[in-house]
Enzyme design. Sequence first.
Site, PDB file in Angstrom:
ATOM      1  N   PRO A 128       0.829  -1.206   0.000  1.00 26.98           N
ATOM      2  CA  PRO A 128       0.000   0.000   0.000  1.00 26.98           C
ATOM      3  C   PRO A 128       0.866   1.260   0.000  1.00 26.98           C
ATOM      4  O   PRO A 128       1.858   1.344   0.717  1.00 26.98           O
ATOM      5  CB  PRO A 128      -0.814  -0.122   1.295  1.00 26.98           C
ATOM      6  CG  PRO A 128      -0.082  -1.094   2.145  1.00 26.98           C
ATOM      7  CD  PRO A 128       0.690  -1.982   1.227  1.00 26.98           C
ATOM      8  N   HIS A 129       0.492   2.203  -0.850  1.00 27.59           N
ATOM      9  CA  HIS A 129       1.208   3.474  -0.926  1.00 27.59           C
ATOM     10  C   HIS A 129       0.253   4.539  -1.427  1.00 27.59           C
ATOM     11  O   HIS A 129      -0.815   4.232  -1.938  1.00 27.59           O
ATOM     12  CB  HIS A 129       2.444   3.361  -1.825  1.00 27.59           C
ATOM     13  CG  HIS A 129       2.161   2.887  -3.206  1.00 27.59           C
ATOM     14  ND1 HIS A 129       1.836   1.571  -3.479  1.00 27.59           N
ATOM     15  CD2 HIS A 129       2.132   3.535  -4.390  1.00 27.59           C
ATOM     16  CE1 HIS A 129       1.638   1.435  -4.784  1.00 27.59           C
ATOM     17  NE2 HIS A 129       1.796   2.608  -5.350  1.00 27.59           N
ATOM     18  N   GLY A 130       0.637   5.777  -1.257  1.00 27.35           N
ATOM     19  CA  GLY A 130      -0.239   6.893  -1.581  1.00 27.35           C
ATOM     20  C   GLY A 130      -0.312   7.194  -3.060  1.00 27.35           C
ATOM     21  O   GLY A 130       0.411   6.629  -3.886  1.00 27.35           O
TER      22      GLY A 130
END
Length: 146
Positions: free
Chosen positions: A63-65
């Site tokens: 998960p990352h922005g």
Amino acid sequence: MTQNILARSNVVAEGTATTRDEAIREAGALLVDSGAVRPDYIDSMFEREASVSTYMGNLLAIPHGTNEAKESILRSSLSLVRYPQPIDWNGKPVRFAVGIAGLNNEHLEILSKVAIVFSDTDEVQKLLDAGSADEIFQLLEEVNEA
């Protein structure tokens, strides 16, 4: 690239999340607590997940922005949470959530280093078998090498 993107304090051997959203929040909170990102970065992690799954295979999700969240990143960093039981990630089993925040497109280099480790099923098994967060950190410490 920023040195020591993975700090020992950002490695958790026994995550508490039982759902994908809890896992995203758990991995994101480590990035926030370490001073790498502002709290609103976690919201952008959910936005990214809504547009495209961050499941990568071999029990890994990253998960990352979103690209729009760059101003929320204070420094490049990684977090890793291992789960005792697989988490359902859009129908795929995840035992590792690796949160990533990268300044100046460093996330691409970080992603490639993490992908190399997790593409090797023997390395994934070592991470699953590791008895502590210290052992996990030692197995992944190479991501800190320039």
